[in-house]
Scaffold this motif. Structure first.
Motif, PDB file in Angstrom:
ATOM      1  N   SER A   1      -7.404   3.195   3.163  1.00 32.11           N
ATOM      2  CA  SER A   1      -6.294   2.368   2.662  1.00 32.11           C
ATOM      3  C   SER A   1      -5.691   1.492   3.752  1.00 32.11           C
ATOM      4  O   SER A   1      -5.043   0.501   3.446  1.00 32.11           O
ATOM      5  CB  SER A   1      -5.204   3.268   2.059  1.00 32.11           C
ATOM      6  OG  SER A   1      -4.519   3.971   3.088  1.00 32.11           O
TER       7      SER A   1
ATOM      8  N   ILE B   1       0.833  -1.198   0.000  1.00 24.45           N
ATOM      9  CA  ILE B   1       0.000   0.000   0.000  1.00 24.45           C
ATOM     10  C   ILE B   1       0.872   1.255   0.000  1.00 24.45           C
ATOM     11  O   ILE B   1       0.653   2.179  -0.794  1.00 24.45           O
ATOM     12  CB  ILE B   1      -0.944   0.004   1.219  1.00 24.45           C
ATOM     13  CG1 ILE B   1      -1.923  -1.160   1.129  1.00 24.45           C
ATOM     14  CG2 ILE B   1      -1.708   1.324   1.296  1.00 24.45           C
ATOM     15  CD1 ILE B   1      -2.761  -1.345   2.378  1.00 24.45           C
TER      16      ILE B   1
ATOM     17  N   LEU C   1     -11.428  -1.427  -3.030  1.00 26.06           N
ATOM     18  CA  LEU C   1     -10.210  -2.122  -2.586  1.00 26.06           C
ATOM     19  C   LEU C   1     -10.255  -2.436  -1.099  1.00 26.06           C
ATOM     20  O   LEU C   1      -9.747  -3.466  -0.660  1.00 26.06           O
ATOM     21  CB  LEU C   1      -8.983  -1.273  -2.903  1.00 26.06           C
ATOM     22  CG  LEU C   1      -8.568  -1.186  -4.373  1.00 26.06           C
ATOM     23  CD1 LEU C   1      -7.362  -0.277  -4.525  1.00 26.06           C
ATOM     24  CD2 LEU C   1      -8.260  -2.562  -4.946  1.00 26.06           C
TER      25      LEU C   1
ATOM     26  N   ALA D   1     -10.142  -6.243  -5.752  1.00 27.16           N
ATOM     27  CA  ALA D   1      -9.230  -5.632  -6.713  1.00 27.16           C
ATOM     28  C   ALA D   1      -9.555  -6.049  -8.147  1.00 27.16           C
ATOM     29  O   ALA D   1      -9.545  -5.224  -9.069  1.00 27.16           O
ATOM     30  CB  ALA D   1      -7.783  -5.990  -6.371  1.00 27.16           C
TER      31      ALA D   1
ATOM     32  N   HIS E   1      -4.032  -0.766  -6.720  1.00 31.29           N
ATOM     33  CA  HIS E   1      -3.669   0.203  -5.686  1.00 31.29           C
ATOM     34  C   HIS E   1      -2.896   1.384  -6.278  1.00 31.29           C
ATOM     35  O   HIS E   1      -3.120   2.537  -5.880  1.00 31.29           O
ATOM     36  CB  HIS E   1      -2.831  -0.471  -4.592  1.00 31.29           C
ATOM     37  CG  HIS E   1      -3.640  -1.243  -3.605  1.00 31.29           C
ATOM     38  ND1 HIS E   1      -4.047  -2.547  -3.823  1.00 31.29           N
ATOM     39  CD2 HIS E   1      -4.145  -0.899  -2.395  1.00 31.29           C
ATOM     40  CE1 HIS E   1      -4.751  -2.968  -2.789  1.00 31.29           C
ATOM     41  NE2 HIS E   1      -4.827  -1.992  -1.914  1.00 31.29           N
TER      42      HIS E   1
ATOM     43  N   THR F   1      -5.386   3.649  -8.008  1.00 32.68           N
ATOM     44  CA  THR F   1      -6.218   4.346  -7.024  1.00 32.68           C
ATOM     45  C   THR F   1      -5.459   5.502  -6.391  1.00 32.68           C
ATOM     46  O   THR F   1      -5.969   6.627  -6.295  1.00 32.68           O
ATOM     47  CB  THR F   1      -6.680   3.354  -5.941  1.00 32.68           C
ATOM     48  OG1 THR F   1      -7.458   2.323  -6.553  1.00 32.68           O
ATOM     49  CG2 THR F   1      -7.527   4.055  -4.891  1.00 32.68           C
ATOM     50  N   TRP F   2      -4.230   5.236  -5.954  1.00 32.96           N
ATOM     51  CA  TRP F   2      -3.409   6.299  -5.386  1.00 32.96           C
ATOM     52  C   TRP F   2      -3.172   7.412  -6.406  1.00 32.96           C
ATOM     53  O   TRP F   2      -3.182   8.606  -6.059  1.00 32.96           O
ATOM     54  CB  TRP F   2      -2.066   5.755  -4.936  1.00 32.96           C
ATOM     55  CG  TRP F   2      -2.037   5.117  -3.596  1.00 32.96           C
ATOM     56  CD1 TRP F   2      -1.651   3.844  -3.283  1.00 32.96           C
ATOM     57  CD2 TRP F   2      -2.383   5.715  -2.338  1.00 32.96           C
ATOM     58  NE1 TRP F   2      -1.742   3.611  -1.934  1.00 32.96           N
ATOM     59  CE2 TRP F   2      -2.186   4.738  -1.333  1.00 32.96           C
ATOM     60  CE3 TRP F   2      -2.842   6.977  -1.969  1.00 32.96           C
ATOM     61  CZ2 TRP F   2      -2.432   5.004   0.014  1.00 32.96           C
ATOM     62  CZ3 TRP F   2      -3.087   7.240  -0.629  1.00 32.96           C
ATOM     63  CH2 TRP F   2      -2.884   6.258   0.344  1.00 32.96           C
TER      64      TRP F   2
ATOM     65  N   ALA G   1     -10.922   3.227  -3.918  1.00 34.38           N
ATOM     66  CA  ALA G   1     -10.376   2.940  -2.590  1.00 34.38           C
ATOM     67  C   ALA G   1     -11.388   2.164  -1.747  1.00 34.38           C
ATOM     68  O   ALA G   1     -11.017   1.259  -0.992  1.00 34.38           O
ATOM     69  CB  ALA G   1      -9.993   4.243  -1.891  1.00 34.38           C
TER      70      ALA G   1
ATOM     71  N   SER H   1      -3.452  -6.702  -7.813  1.00 38.29           N
ATOM     72  CA  SER H   1      -3.639  -5.896  -6.610  1.00 38.29           C
ATOM     73  C   SER H   1      -2.711  -4.683  -6.610  1.00 38.29           C
ATOM     74  O   SER H   1      -3.124  -3.563  -6.273  1.00 38.29           O
ATOM     75  CB  SER H   1      -3.384  -6.755  -5.372  1.00 38.29           C
ATOM     76  OG  SER H   1      -3.551  -6.001  -4.192  1.00 38.29           O
TER      77      SER H   1
END
Length: 234
Positions: free
Chosen positions: A229, A20, A109, A114, A165, A168-169, A106, A161
């Protein structure tokens, strides 16, 4: 087909804290490093114009098409009443759009889906592709879609995954920067046809206040995304 559906609807193992944080740092580099940002920003434009198009359809306007340009600008054209709440909602959607999409990702997730997120993104890109009206826009969505499809179809669960992530970030962190760039261009006398300036003409509320609204929404989404997260201790 059953195996395919089970793969989409099954809950993936909880990602490690290292994954993450690592994807967050990688996303930050994709945004902060200007030579890369000139290219990766196109993903923000896709989300921005997609948000315009989505809200236009939801408020009953007829979507005429979307254009994406090589300078990472874009335009969404819809037909309907040029004033009123529907048009205001469409203009409001653009800059917060990437952050809201990132926040929705987010949330998905945080529930462990995912793979479902990636397939949902692919479905959204196919719908968007039908509305693209220029060659560069077509190329941009196809390249991004091909990348997402490759990871979704051939990637291992850990790769899927990681990519989910990272994306998303990226959306959560890139949205505030796009708002800062908007205000910077306005300060230099550019961007007078921006969403904020069009909202000023429709509502009489100063454009700077609309920029502030965009910024607050994107930062709120980022804060909530960080909370979901699992980076912060519970």
């Amino acid at each position: 087909m059953k195996e395919f559906w089970d793969n989409i609807t099954s809950v993936q193992p909880e990602p490690s804290l290292q994954l993450i944080i690592g994807t967050g740092v990688a996303a930050l580099l994709l945004i902060a490093w200007r030579p890369i940002w000139k290219h990766t920003r196109q993903v923000v434009t896709i989300a921005h114009e997609g948000a315009h198009g989505l809200i236009a359809a939801l408020v009953g306007r007829k979507l005429s098409g979307i254009r994406l340009h090589s300078d990472t600008s874009g335009v969404t054209v819809s037909r309907g009443k040029p004033t009123g709440g529907g048009m205001i909602a469409v203009l409001l959607a653009g800059y917060p759009g990437p952050a809201l999409f990132g926040l929705a990702a987010a949330f998905v997730l945080s529930r462990g889906y995912a793979v479902a997120l990636l397939w949902g993104l692919l479905a959204a890109l196919v719908i968007l592709l039908l509305q693209i009206r220029n060659l560069f826009g077509l190329w941009s969505v196809l390249v991004f879609g091909a990348l997402v499809f490759s990871v979704t179809w051939w990637g291992s669960p850990s790769v899927q995954s990681t990519f989910a992530h990272l994306l998303t970030w990226f959306l959560l962190l890139a949205a505030p920067r796009a708002v800062l760039e908007l205000q910077r261009s306005r300060r230099h006398g550019q961007g007078r046809s921006s969403d904020a300036d069009q909202l000023r003409r429709l509502t009489g509320v100063p454009a700077l206040m609309w920029v502030g609204v965009f910024g607050l929404v994107t930062l709120a989404c980022l804060a909530l995304g960080v909370l979901w997260s699992g980076v912060l201790p519970s």
